[in-house]
Enzyme design. Structure first.
Site, PDB file in Angstrom:
ATOM      1  N   ILE A  37       9.373  -9.199   6.350  1.00 26.58           N
ATOM      2  CA  ILE A  37       8.281  -9.576   7.254  1.00 26.58           C
ATOM      3  C   ILE A  37       7.716 -10.948   6.909  1.00 26.58           C
ATOM      4  O   ILE A  37       7.076 -11.593   7.747  1.00 26.58           O
ATOM      5  CB  ILE A  37       7.157  -8.502   7.205  1.00 26.58           C
ATOM      6  CG1 ILE A  37       6.147  -8.702   8.349  1.00 26.58           C
ATOM      7  CG2 ILE A  37       6.443  -8.514   5.871  1.00 26.58           C
ATOM      8  CD1 ILE A  37       6.671  -8.382   9.703  1.00 26.58           C
ATOM      9  N   THR A  62      -0.816  -3.040   0.489  1.00 29.07           N
ATOM     10  CA  THR A  62      -1.988  -2.168   0.477  1.00 29.07           C
ATOM     11  C   THR A  62      -2.470  -1.801  -0.927  1.00 29.07           C
ATOM     12  O   THR A  62      -3.408  -1.001  -1.057  1.00 29.07           O
ATOM     13  CB  THR A  62      -1.700  -0.867   1.246  1.00 29.07           C
ATOM     14  OG1 THR A  62      -0.553  -0.223   0.663  1.00 29.07           O
ATOM     15  CG2 THR A  62      -1.424  -1.166   2.715  1.00 29.07           C
ATOM     16  N   THR A 101      -7.950  -3.242   8.520  1.00 30.64           N
ATOM     17  CA  THR A 101      -8.688  -2.392   7.588  1.00 30.64           C
ATOM     18  C   THR A 101     -10.204  -2.563   7.660  1.00 30.64           C
ATOM     19  O   THR A 101     -10.706  -3.621   8.068  1.00 30.64           O
ATOM     20  CB  THR A 101      -8.232  -2.719   6.144  1.00 30.64           C
ATOM     21  OG1 THR A 101      -9.014  -1.993   5.195  1.00 30.64           O
ATOM     22  CG2 THR A 101      -8.405  -4.201   5.838  1.00 30.64           C
ATOM     23  N   ASP A 102     -10.915  -1.525   7.213  1.00 30.69           N
ATOM     24  CA  ASP A 102     -12.367  -1.599   7.072  1.00 30.69           C
ATOM     25  C   ASP A 102     -12.781  -2.569   5.975  1.00 30.69           C
ATOM     26  O   ASP A 102     -13.934  -3.018   5.938  1.00 30.69           O
ATOM     27  CB  ASP A 102     -12.939  -0.211   6.769  1.00 30.69           C
ATOM     28  CG  ASP A 102     -12.346   0.424   5.520  1.00 30.69           C
ATOM     29  OD1 ASP A 102     -11.160   0.182   5.222  1.00 30.69           O
ATOM     30  OD2 ASP A 102     -13.062   1.190   4.842  1.00 30.69           O
ATOM     31  N   TYR A 125      -7.471  -8.098  -1.042  1.00 29.98           N
ATOM     32  CA  TYR A 125      -6.829  -7.330   0.024  1.00 29.98           C
ATOM     33  C   TYR A 125      -7.562  -7.533   1.351  1.00 29.98           C
ATOM     34  O   TYR A 125      -6.949  -7.852   2.376  1.00 29.98           O
ATOM     35  CB  TYR A 125      -6.795  -5.852  -0.352  1.00 29.98           C
ATOM     36  CG  TYR A 125      -6.430  -4.935   0.789  1.00 29.98           C
ATOM     37  CD1 TYR A 125      -5.159  -4.964   1.343  1.00 29.98           C
ATOM     38  CD2 TYR A 125      -7.360  -4.043   1.317  1.00 29.98           C
ATOM     39  CE1 TYR A 125      -4.815  -4.131   2.399  1.00 29.98           C
ATOM     40  CE2 TYR A 125      -7.032  -3.207   2.368  1.00 29.98           C
ATOM     41  CZ  TYR A 125      -5.757  -3.246   2.902  1.00 29.98           C
ATOM     42  OH  TYR A 125      -5.433  -2.431   3.950  1.00 29.98           O
ATOM     43  N   LYS A 129      -6.174  -9.458   4.801  1.00 26.29           N
ATOM     44  CA  LYS A 129      -6.104  -8.798   6.101  1.00 26.29           C
ATOM     45  C   LYS A 129      -6.950  -9.529   7.137  1.00 26.29           C
ATOM     46  O   LYS A 129      -6.535  -9.670   8.296  1.00 26.29           O
ATOM     47  CB  LYS A 129      -6.561  -7.342   5.975  1.00 26.29           C
ATOM     48  CG  LYS A 129      -5.636  -6.467   5.151  1.00 26.29           C
ATOM     49  CD  LYS A 129      -4.260  -6.303   5.777  1.00 26.29           C
ATOM     50  CE  LYS A 129      -4.280  -5.403   6.967  1.00 26.29           C
ATOM     51  NZ  LYS A 129      -2.915  -5.178   7.544  1.00 26.29           N
TER      52      LYS A 129
END
Length: 290
Positions: A37, A62, A101-102, A125, A129
């Site tokens: 990716i 993740t 993500t939150d 992280y 994102k």
């Protein structure tokens, strides 16, 4: 409808693959040996070959704590890879759905967070994102769909539920953080949501997590309540609530990261699955009775 799925061997992608055969979709899901990716040309070449109607990107770095020491790798996958997928979607005129993500949000919240709330990630992280979200929006001019979720758990891969089960098997006492509030989200439910969203023309940002909010301690307690006797009927495990300060970790976590799903409800016309129902579904996937 033809779907090109990135990250199809991960926790969420595996759930998507498990469900798509029952629906009127044609799924293309490259394995890691077939697609990197983070390689722009590989992503573009595969997309040109498949010519999908929709690209769904579940691929992500993740490992939240590991990302603190592997910033470059986290950004390559979560930002660059997200952008390459968006470029591919634009080139082949496909819709693009990116899972986020939150953790793009920081501290200071005490009620469910809406899509347009200010972002302020506390860890690498979350930063990676959020950078991916912004890159996708720049490339697609806001025409893509970003689906933010939280505290994912499911039968495939590592997650909190699996960790708790192993700890229940190994010891008589488990300490769990009690001052971080979130919405545990069953990956099987989220996979169904993503496939429903594939059928829509929705764009922008959507929050998708299971209904309700709970601390990690209370979530662990509920897991044990459901299956403790099945794990070991002869031994009772004591679960102790502790403050996050007792568990210093490389990556900071927000104290409250519950997402507001009212826009998702308006789009799909139904309430999210409750976190309790999601947990029971996950445990049934693992062949527990609950």
């Amino acid at each position: 409808m033809k779907i090109l799925l990135f990250g199809g061997t991960g926790q969420l992608g595996s759930e998507v693959r498990a469900r798509v055969n029952d629906l009127n979709f044609e799924l293309f899901c490259p394995v890691l040996s077939e697609l990197d990716i983070t390689d722009r040309e590989e992503v573009l070449l595969l997309s040109r070959k498949v010519k999908p109607d929709v690209i769904v990107n579940c691929a992500a770095y993740t490992a939240v704590d590991d990302a603190e020491n592997n910033r470059e790798e986290a950004f390559k996958i979560n930002c660059d890879g997200a952008g390459f997928g968006a470029q591919a979607a634009k080139e082949v005129s496909a819709r693009y759905i990116l899972v986020s993500t939150d953790y793009v949000f920081g501290d200071g919240h005490s009620s469910p967070i809406k899509e347009d709330a200010e972002t302020s990630p506390l860890n690498v992280y979350g930063e990676s994102k959020l950078a991916g979200e912004k890159l996708v929006n720049t490339i697609l001019g806001g025409e893509g769909l970003i689906v933010r979720t939280s505290s994912l758990h499911g039968q495939f891969g590592a997650n909190f539920v699996h960790t708790m089960i192993e700890l229940f098997k190994a010891g008589k006492e488990v300490n769990v953080v009690a001052d971080q509030i979130m919405s545990p989200t069953y990956a099987g439910w989220l996979a169904d949501v993503l496939l429903d969203l594939v059928r829509t023309g929705e764009k922008g940002i959507l929050h998708a997590c299971c209904r309700g909010e709970i601390s990690w301690y209370d979530f662990a307690s509920e897991i044990y309540k459901c299956i403790g006797a099945q794990v070991d009927p002869d031994r009772k495990v004591r679960i102790e609530p502790v403050p996050s300060s007792d568990f210093p970790r490389p990556a900071r976590r927000p104290a409250y990261s519950v997402l507001d799903t009212s826009r998702l409800v308006a789009v799909l016309g139904r309430e999210p699955l409750s976190w309790q129902e999601g947990l029971r579904a996950h445990l049934r996937d693992l062949k527990f009775e609950c």
